[in-house]
Design an enzyme around this catalytic site. Structure first.
Site, short mmCIF file in Angstrom:
data_model
loop_
_atom_site.label_atom_id
_atom_site.label_comp_id
_atom_site.label_asym_id
_atom_site.label_seq_id
_atom_site.Cartn_x
_atom_site.Cartn_y
_atom_site.Cartn_z
N ARG A 30 10.15 7.34 -7.27
CA ARG A 30 10.79 6.22 -8.47
C ARG A 30 10.02 5.15 -8.56
NH1 ARG A 30 16.38 4.09 -11.16
NH2 ARG A 30 15.70 3.39 -13.13
N CYS B 170 1.23 3.17 -3.00
CA CYS B 170 1.12 4.76 -3.16
C CYS B 170 -0.03 4.69 -4.07
CB CYS B 170 2.90 5.00 -3.96
SG CYS B 170 3.56 4.08 -3.03
N CYS C 91 3.06 9.82 -6.89
CA CYS C 91 3.83 9.25 -5.81
C CYS C 91 5.37 9.47 -6.84
CB CYS C 91 3.88 7.72 -5.07
SG CYS C 91 4.97 8.15 -4.38
N THR D 249 8.57 -3.51 -1.04
CA THR D 249 8.20 -3.44 -0.15
C THR D 249 7.48 -2.88 0.89
OG1 THR D 249 7.18 -1.07 -0.68
CG2 THR D 249 9.89 -1.08 -1.34
N CYS E 244 3.39 10.27 -0.51
CA CYS E 244 2.21 10.08 -0.69
C CYS E 244 1.38 10.75 -0.35
CB CYS E 244 2.75 9.69 -2.29
SG CYS E 244 2.28 7.91 -2.30
N ASP F 115 -35.60 25.42 -15.77
CA ASP F 115 -34.99 26.33 -14.70
C ASP F 115 -34.46 28.03 -15.56
OD1 ASP F 115 -33.81 27.84 -12.10
OD2 ASP F 115 -31.45 27.25 -13.86
N CYS G 9 2.64 5.05 1.82
CA CYS G 9 2.90 5.68 1.78
C CYS G 9 3.53 7.07 2.38
CB CYS G 9 3.95 5.85 0.26
SG CYS G 9 4.99 6.49 -0.37
#
Length: 509
Positions: A51, A44, A48, A40, A78, A451, A75
């Site tokens: 799927r 992501c 994300c 694609t 996300c 301290d 993306c």
């Protein structure tokens, strides 16, 4: 799967671990790496909700900038370019981590790559080679990714004209701005703004106020963090109002005011800044102030192994270190707090603010001044300080050293060098150095063993209280001793642990 903190800086090279994180949609790994989908062309977060693709279609990159450089776009679902930052850059003191902190603070946009390299003591070529090898992108690509994220915040949260957005985000032209936004987001600036109307992630409040969510890794036990900031708030510079911790900011091109409201999974941030070019620096400094890029799971897993700490950690997991938006300011305030109460330290700091701070053009509630710079503080008259002569000498010596550059404590400081520089100054001992290292540098292993609060809490949980014995025992907590300090502080019955803070007598009248 083991905690993210166990993975190290090369996690993106471990395909099986990354693949398991993506398969489980494990949000703990957001910011540690990004997933690029070959089929694609997008990248992501590990968490994300879409799927997961087939393993053969995945590649993993250490940063959003590296994925963008390889030709992938963010993306839309996300928004990986807005995920929490990698904890690596806050818990390491090496040159790559220092460079990443300075880039986040806008150093490349202000000073160029040459200025960044000079600040770190490296040649430009050496620095580019180091960053390319470890984070998969050079300083310009990393700064470009940050500019695109700054532009996205302004597009989605303001009504500024796009020409102003481009200028504010650091782009040299509107054409470069449009091309970068389309390349990184696969949307035009107009489409991004239209989508923002129907999304809750950012509130559009006009051109004067920016309102956005600062993401945070869970668990997030914020009471001790915000309680500490509230209890030590300097009059005129900090306050608590309407459920938010508010303070003024000195930024590279002007001043600002921020209001921070904690929630279990994010911090709501409302910003007013004089110059929008300061947006990325303001956001980076607010994230540092609240230690939002910490890896709480790694801390909890490690510290829970000690039976003396397990109950304290389980009671409030996900502690953050109350840090600072200005390391020099923090160093001055730590010296002011030597051997006095939190209330007395606030009073001393408030007097410095009134005498030497920069007044806000328009006071905002109880916020009237920006904390004075070291250059402004060089004009102070030590005889007007109501404190012992030895502490006056320590304070003025520190201020002179900071102003001259003999002590460097900013976001790009080398922690070991800075410790050595501080240790040479009269009146600055291990407690002062370690508190500055913890809250200023963000060194996760800083440990102010002497301290009083640490020792009192140590006694309460059955730990040794003698400094040598406690220091020897602390070896098993490394590299998270600063978080042990915070856990021990939060075990005390003290105002620094109260959020929201109790109303004062004057407020209840």
């Amino acid at each position: 799967m083991s905690a993210p903190g166990c993975k190290g800086e090369d996690m993106h090279d471990d395909f099986d671990s990354c693949y398991r994180a993506v398969q489980s949609k494990d949000a703990r790994f957001d910011g540690w790496f990004v997933t690029a989908v070959l089929s694609t062309g997008i990248y992501c977060r590990p968490s994300c909700p879409v799927r997961p693709p087939l393993a053969r279609n995945m590649e993993f990159y250490p940063t959003a900038a590296a994925a963008q450089k390889a030709g992938f776009r963010a993306c839309k679902r996300c928004r990986p370019d807005a995920s929490p930052g990698s904890p690596e850059w806050n818990v390491r003191g090496d040159v790559v981590a220092r460079a990443m902190r300075l880039i986040a603070d806008g150093t490349v946009d202000r000073c160029g790559v040459t200025g960044l390299a000079d600040r770190l003591g490296y040649t430009t070529r050496q620095l580019e080679r180091l960053l390319q090898a470890e984070v998969g992108a050079n300083p310009l690509a990393l700064a470009r990714a940050q500019r695109s994220q700054t532009a996205r915040v302004l597009i989605e949260t303001t009504d500024l004209p796009f020409s102003d957005v481009a200028f504010a985000a650091g782009f040299s032209s509107i054409r470069q701005f449009n091309e970068t936004v389309r390349t990184v987001s696969a949307l035009t600036p107009t489409a991004l703004r239209q989508r923002a109307h129907s999304r809750d992630a950012a509130e559009r409040v006009g051109t004067d106020v920016l309102s956005l969510r600062l993401p945070v890794r869970a668990p997030f036990s914020y009471e001790g963090l915000f309680g500490h900031l509230a209890a030590s708030a300097v009059p005129g510079v900090e306050e608590v109002r309407d459920g938010a911790y508010r303070r003024t900011l000195r930024l590279p091109s002007g001043s600002g005011v921020v209001a921070l409201t904690p929630h279990p999974d994010h911090v709501q941030c409302r910003l007013i800044i004089e110059d929008f070019r300061d947006l990325s620096a303001a956001i980076a400094r607010c994230r540092r102030l609240l230690d939002l890029d910490a890896d709480p799971t790694a801390v909890v897993d490690a510290l829970s192994q000690d039976p003396h700490l397990s109950a304290v950690v389980a009671k409030a997991p996900g502690q953050r270190i109350p840090r600072t938006v200005d390391e020099a300011e923090l160093a001055v305030r730590v010296v002011l707090g030597q051997q006095v109460s939190v209330k007395a330290a606030r009073t001393h700091a408030g007097r410095l603010v009134q005498a030497h701070g920069t007044p806000l053009a328009t006071p905002d509630g109880g916020l009237t001044h920006v904390f004075p710079s070291t250059e402004q503080l060089t004009a102070l008259d030590p005889n007007r300080l109501a404190m012992p002569a030895s502490r006056r000498r320590t304070l003025t010596t520190l201020i002179a050293a900071l102003a001259a550059g003999d002590v460097e404590v900013d976001a790009g400081a080398d922690w070991n060098t800075a410790r050595a520089q501080l240790g040479k100054l009269p009146g600055i001992g291990p407690w002062t150095t370690e508190v500055i290292a913890m809250r200023g540098f963000g060194d996760p292993d800083a440990f102010p063993v002497t301290d009083l609060g640490v020792r009192a809490a140590a006694k309460a949980v059955g730990l040794p209280t003698a400094s040598d014995a406690l220091l020897e025992h602390s070896a098993r907590w490394r590299p998270w001793r600063a978080y042990v300090t915070q856990h021990l502080w939060t075990a005390l019955d003290h105002a620094v642990n109260e959020w929201p803070p109790r109303p004062t007598k004057q407020e209840t009248r």
